[in-house]
Each structure stands twice: as C-alpha cells, then as structure tokens.
Design an enzyme around this catalytic site. Structure first.
Site, short mmCIF file in Angstrom:
data_model
loop_
_atom_site.label_atom_id
_atom_site.label_comp_id
_atom_site.label_asym_id
_atom_site.label_seq_id
_atom_site.Cartn_x
_atom_site.Cartn_y
_atom_site.Cartn_z
N LEU A 110 0.74 -1.29 -0.08
CA LEU A 110 -0.05 0.04 0.01
C LEU A 110 0.80 1.31 0.16
O LEU A 110 0.52 2.37 -0.57
CB LEU A 110 -0.94 0.00 1.26
CG LEU A 110 -1.86 -1.20 1.35
CD1 LEU A 110 -2.62 -0.88 2.74
CD2 LEU A 110 -3.01 -1.12 0.17
N GLY A 111 2.09 1.17 0.52
CA GLY A 111 2.99 2.18 0.55
C GLY A 111 4.23 1.93 1.15
O GLY A 111 4.50 0.78 1.96
N GLY A 149 7.99 3.39 3.11
CA GLY A 149 8.63 4.55 3.86
C GLY A 149 10.08 4.09 3.76
O GLY A 149 10.63 3.21 3.00
N SER A 153 12.42 2.82 6.06
CA SER A 153 12.70 1.75 6.43
C SER A 153 11.43 0.70 6.61
O SER A 153 11.52 -0.18 7.49
CB SER A 153 13.48 1.66 7.74
OG SER A 153 12.64 2.47 8.72
N SER A 154 10.42 1.06 6.02
CA SER A 154 9.24 0.20 6.22
C SER A 154 8.54 0.00 4.94
O SER A 154 8.66 0.99 4.01
CB SER A 154 8.40 0.83 7.26
OG SER A 154 7.64 2.14 6.80
N VAL A 173 4.48 -0.74 3.75
CA VAL A 173 2.97 -1.12 4.31
C VAL A 173 2.23 -2.13 3.50
O VAL A 173 2.20 -1.72 2.28
CB VAL A 173 2.39 0.08 4.74
CG1 VAL A 173 0.85 -0.08 5.16
CG2 VAL A 173 3.05 1.11 5.49
N LYS A 184 2.12 -2.56 8.68
CA LYS A 184 3.56 -1.79 8.45
C LYS A 184 4.63 -2.81 9.02
O LYS A 184 4.71 -2.95 10.08
CB LYS A 184 3.57 -0.61 9.33
CG LYS A 184 4.79 0.46 8.92
CD LYS A 184 4.59 1.72 9.53
CE LYS A 184 5.61 2.64 9.76
NZ LYS A 184 5.27 3.97 10.24
N ASP A 224 4.64 15.41 12.18
CA ASP A 224 5.10 15.39 10.64
C ASP A 224 3.52 15.31 10.08
O ASP A 224 3.21 14.42 9.25
CB ASP A 224 5.69 13.90 10.37
CG ASP A 224 6.26 13.75 9.11
OD1 ASP A 224 6.31 14.92 8.35
OD2 ASP A 224 6.47 12.68 8.56
N LYS A 236 0.95 16.12 7.63
CA LYS A 236 0.94 16.23 6.22
C LYS A 236 0.06 15.38 5.46
O LYS A 236 -0.52 14.38 5.97
CB LYS A 236 2.42 16.22 5.64
CG LYS A 236 2.87 14.99 5.70
CD LYS A 236 4.14 14.94 4.86
CE LYS A 236 4.98 13.60 5.21
NZ LYS A 236 6.24 12.95 4.77
N ASN A 295 0.34 11.86 5.54
CA ASN A 295 0.11 10.91 6.76
C ASN A 295 -1.31 11.10 7.13
O ASN A 295 -1.49 10.72 8.42
CB ASN A 295 1.07 11.54 8.00
CG ASN A 295 2.55 11.08 7.45
OD1 ASN A 295 2.71 10.02 6.91
ND2 ASN A 295 3.52 11.64 7.99
N ASP A 355 0.94 7.64 11.26
CA ASP A 355 2.43 7.80 11.02
C ASP A 355 2.97 8.61 12.10
O ASP A 355 3.38 9.74 12.20
CB ASP A 355 3.01 8.45 9.66
CG ASP A 355 4.41 8.17 9.58
OD1 ASP A 355 5.20 7.71 10.57
OD2 ASP A 355 4.99 8.74 8.31
N THR A 387 9.10 17.30 7.68
CA THR A 387 8.99 17.41 6.21
C THR A 387 9.15 18.88 5.88
O THR A 387 8.39 19.62 6.14
CB THR A 387 7.82 16.82 5.61
OG1 THR A 387 7.61 15.46 6.19
CG2 THR A 387 7.92 16.77 3.83
P1 ADP Z 1 6.61 6.04 6.86
O1 ADP Z 1 6.64 6.08 8.47
O2 ADP Z 1 7.29 5.11 6.39
O3 ADP Z 1 6.15 7.28 6.33
P2 ADP Z 1 3.60 5.57 6.93
O4 ADP Z 1 2.88 4.96 8.28
O5 ADP Z 1 3.36 6.76 7.08
O6 ADP Z 1 5.01 5.11 7.16
O7 ADP Z 1 3.12 4.68 6.05
C1 ADP Z 1 3.58 4.60 4.64
C2 ADP Z 1 2.36 4.85 3.69
O8 ADP Z 1 1.69 3.70 3.68
C3 ADP Z 1 1.21 5.84 3.84
O9 ADP Z 1 1.54 7.14 3.53
C4 ADP Z 1 0.12 5.03 3.43
O10 ADP Z 1 0.06 5.55 2.05
C5 ADP Z 1 0.35 3.69 3.56
N1 ADP Z 1 -0.28 3.11 4.75
C6 ADP Z 1 -0.06 3.33 6.32
N2 ADP Z 1 -0.84 2.93 6.93
C7 ADP Z 1 -1.92 2.51 6.09
C8 ADP Z 1 -3.34 2.22 6.59
N3 ADP Z 1 -3.64 1.86 7.76
N4 ADP Z 1 -4.37 2.05 5.72
C9 ADP Z 1 -3.73 2.17 4.35
N5 ADP Z 1 -2.80 2.51 3.94
C10 ADP Z 1 -1.85 2.81 4.97
MG MG Z 2 4.63 8.70 6.47
#
Ligand code: ADP
Ligand code: MG
Length: 392
Positions: free
Chosen positions: A35-36, A38, A40-41, A43, A58, A158, A160, A163, A176, A195
């Site tokens: 889905l996304g 980061g 070091s992560s 999702v 995550k 953070d 934005k 998030n 986030d 950011t």
């Molecule tokens: P990072 O700290 O790496 O930015 P995030 O928690 O912001 O991690 O998650 C990265 C991306 O993953 C988010 O910007 C979003 O696109 C997706 N994401 C994170 N959590 C969810 C969720 N609960 N449902 C759907 N998408 C999610």
């Molecule tokens: Mg994020």
C-alpha cells in the site's frame, strides 16, 4: 520466536520477510499487496485468517544487514515510542487504530485498521482542490485529533496530507506517529525532524542558530495551516525549487493569498489560515482555540440575513442561467478550426483531455519526486518567482 532468522535476497529488496522470520504474524495474517513504502518500512494490506477482515501491516526492517548497528537501535527505539504513543491515542475516531504487533530479531510488524481510500495526498491529487465545505470537515477532524494528542502532551511533528488517511466515508485517520514524541508543559524540543515544506519557523531556527528557544506543540498548528492552505488551492504556501528560498519564506512567514485562486475563498478561511501561520508560536492558535474559530461554525457561513428582494433577483438570474445553459446544450455553437488551434482550452471536451493527460503525467511524477512534493505540480508558475528572486 524462532532463534535462527535468515535474511533472504527478497527481504533486502523490500519484499516479504520469509515465514521463518515472522511465524507469529503469518500464523494469523495473510499478507497482500503493497500500500505504501517509507524509508525503512513497507506497508501492505493483510487479511486476518480467522475473521477474513482486512488490515494494513507496517513491516519495519531492523535486520541491520548493512552493519549499521546504531541505526537499528535507533529504529527499534523509535518504533517502541511509536507503539506506546499509538496505544495512548487509540480511542479517538480520527486517529489510526493499532490492532496488533509482532517483533522478531529482523522485523517489527504493526497491524493497523485499513484505510481503503488511502492518503489525503492522493485524494487531493485526484480532485486538485477541495471545496470549503469539505475542507471544513477534514480540518475539523484533523484539529480534533491534534487537540486529543496535545491534551496527552504528545506532539506529532509530521502532519502532512501523506500522513492523513481516509476511510470508506472519507473521514480522516491521523497516522504515521514515527516522529511523534512526548512534550511536557514548558519543555522545549530541539531536534530537526518533519518534512521541509511543513516545518514551522521555530523548528528551522533551532537547527540554524544557537541561543534560540526550542519548540513545542505549536509546530503541529503551523502544519495545520500549511495543510488547510494546500487543500483549498492545491498548492502549498511555502515551496521553492531551491530549498534555501523556501526556508527563507517560512522563517519570514511570507506567503500570499494570490489571485485568482483565492478570490472565491471566504474571509473566515483566510483568517483561520493566517492565525495558524503566525511566525511567533505564542501568537499561533492552539487546537482548542482553532475549533472555536467561526470558520467551523457552519451557521456563520450559511446563515445570512433574509432579503426577499435579493432572493427574488437571484431566483430570476438562476432561471435565466438555466434556460441559457439548456439552450447551449441543445444547440451547441460549432467549434471552429481557429478555436481548436489557438485556444483549445475553451472547448470542454478538449479541456478534459488536456487536464486528464497533465495530471496523469504530473501526478505520477510528483508522487515519486523529491520529498513527494505536490507543489512541483505548479513548478512552471514558481519558476517565474524564482528568476525574479535570483535577480534581487
Ligand atoms: P512511514 O513512516 O514510512 O512514512 P507510514 O505509516 O506513513 O510510514 O506509511 C506509509 C504509507 O503506507 C502511507 O503514506 C500510506 O500510503 C500507507 N499506509 C500506512 N498505513 C495505512 C493504513 N492503515 N491503511 C492504508 N494505507 C496505509
Ligand atoms: Mg509517512
């Protein structure tokens, strides 16, 4: 937890950790698409096997396979802090709910409720700008979530649109909490995180000068101002190709409600943004004060003095407008070659195609660009400012 965790080639590249590495997680969940991502992560969507319910997981890499032991320790510490803060904030409807956690020596898994509509960032890229009504709904939910965490002496740091996630009904879920931390009343923070386009002046000041005070919860309110500005006109108040210029305008609090994009925005909306974007954090609205601002009182915008004459005039104009519109649709004027070659944008169908192409190209590019900066969409406009600034 198994003792022997082998890192595979796929894991290094950000693919799924092997089953050995995370048997607890795999016993309960079936991981699905990404889905996304980061730093070091990663999702992913995942399905809880027993209930068949969707969640988002995550997956944080703490394998330290590049030999950066310090970095791993830091990531672990930060993730523990993120989990603690998420648990403290779990009961708010506009804050993402943490459902489950798993830890192995190589990965940490945080299982969250799934936000099917994804990021507010993507929604905004799709619709370009939001109406005042929708902005009011989103900002109220955001500020309520911020007030909730501030009351618990937590600062997010953070905020934005990337998030802020959206559920099925387009309600927001603040997410986030990777940079979130505790801040006791009167305590001052000094580390530079967040950011660039959303950083408050006092965060920049503390990283640039000695003998300046640290910062506190007010940084979140500044970010709320940047977000609200961006929602209403589609571009952020402070952005520049050259980071140096962007930092300068943030420090000076110099932004504009330019024409024509701000012409139709209400005075109340502009007033609220101006009260968020105060360079002096002591003058900035707190979350509680912001919720009491007249922008959030719906009646203040809708309730106007009843004026029968004005109502009648508006009625007549609406009917005439409707008849003209109907006539236009029934007998559209022919499109000349002259119009198509010199001003194709006036033709609705061509305009739709041009806009669609532009956003397909730029939306994609912006998402992958440096800092995922939405303002890059408007770079051709900003370039002009930049040149004139260079000369001065
Ligand atoms: P990072 O700290 O790496 O930015 P995030 O928690 O912001 O991690 O998650 C990265 C991306 O993953 C988010 O910007 C979003 O696109 C997706 N994401 C994170 N959590 C969810 C969720 N609960 N449902 C759907 N998408 C999610
Ligand atoms: Mg994020």
């Amino acid at each position: 937890m198994p003792d022997d965790f082998m890192m595979t080639k796929e894991d290094k590249d950000g693919d799924l950790p092997s089953h050995d590495q995370a048997s607890g997680f795999y016993a309960k969940y079936e991981p699905k698409e990404v889905l996304g991502k980061g730093v070091s992560s990663t999702v992913r969507r995942c399905v809880e096997k027993v209930s068949g319910k969707d969640f988002a997981v995550k997956i944080i890499d703490i394998s330290g396979e590049k030999g950066e032991a310090d970095l791993v320790e830091q990531t672990k510490k930060e993730t523990t802090m993120e989990i603690n803060i998420l648990l403290m904030c779990k009961d708010h409807p506009n804050i993402i709910a943490l459902h489950d956690t798993y830890e192995t020596p190589t990965f940490i898994f945080l299982v969250f409720e799934l936000c099917k509509k994804g990021e507010l960032f993507d929604y905004l890229t799709e619709v370009v700008t939001l109406s005042e009504k929708r902005t009011r709904l989103i900002m109220r939910q955001l500020i309520e979530a911020v007030e909730f965490i501030h009351c618990k002496n937590i600062v997010h740091r953070d905020l934005k649109p990337e998030n802020i996630l959206l559920d099925d009904n387009l309600n927001i879920k603040l997410s986030d909490f990777g940079f979130a931390t505790h801040v006791a009343p009167g305590e001052e923070l000094t580390d530079l995180c967040g950011t660039p386009a959303y950083l408050a002046p006092e965060v920049l000041a503390v990283s640039m000068y000695e003998n300046v005070p640290g910062y506190g919860k007010e940084v979140d309110m500044w970010a709320c101002g940047v977000i609200m500005y961006t929602l209403l006109v589609g571009a952020p108040p402070f952005w520049h190709r050259k980071q140096m210029y962007m930092i300068r305008s943030i420090m000076q609090g110099s932004y504009r409600f330019g024409s024509p994009e701000w012409d139709d925005v209400s005075v109340l909306a502009k007033d609220l943004i101006s009260n968020f974007l105060k360079v002096d954090p002591r003058q900035r609205l707190t979350a509680k004060e912001a919720l009491a601002h007249p922008f959030f009182r719906r009646e203040a915008v809708i309730k106007k003095k009843f004026d029968a004459k004005r109502k009648f005039r508006v009625g007549i104009l609406s009917v005439r407008f409707f008849l003209r519109l109907r006539h236009y649709y029934l007998h559209p004027p022919p499109i000349s070659v002259e119009t198509v070659t010199h001003n194709p944008y006036v033709v609705k169908n061509i305009r739709k195609v041009i806009d669609g192409c532009a956003f397909r190209i730029y939306g994609h590019w912006v998402k992958k660009g440096d800092n995922q900066n939405r303002a890059a969409l408007f770079e051709h406009l900003l370039k002009v400012d930049w040149k004139s600034e260079d000369k001065s």
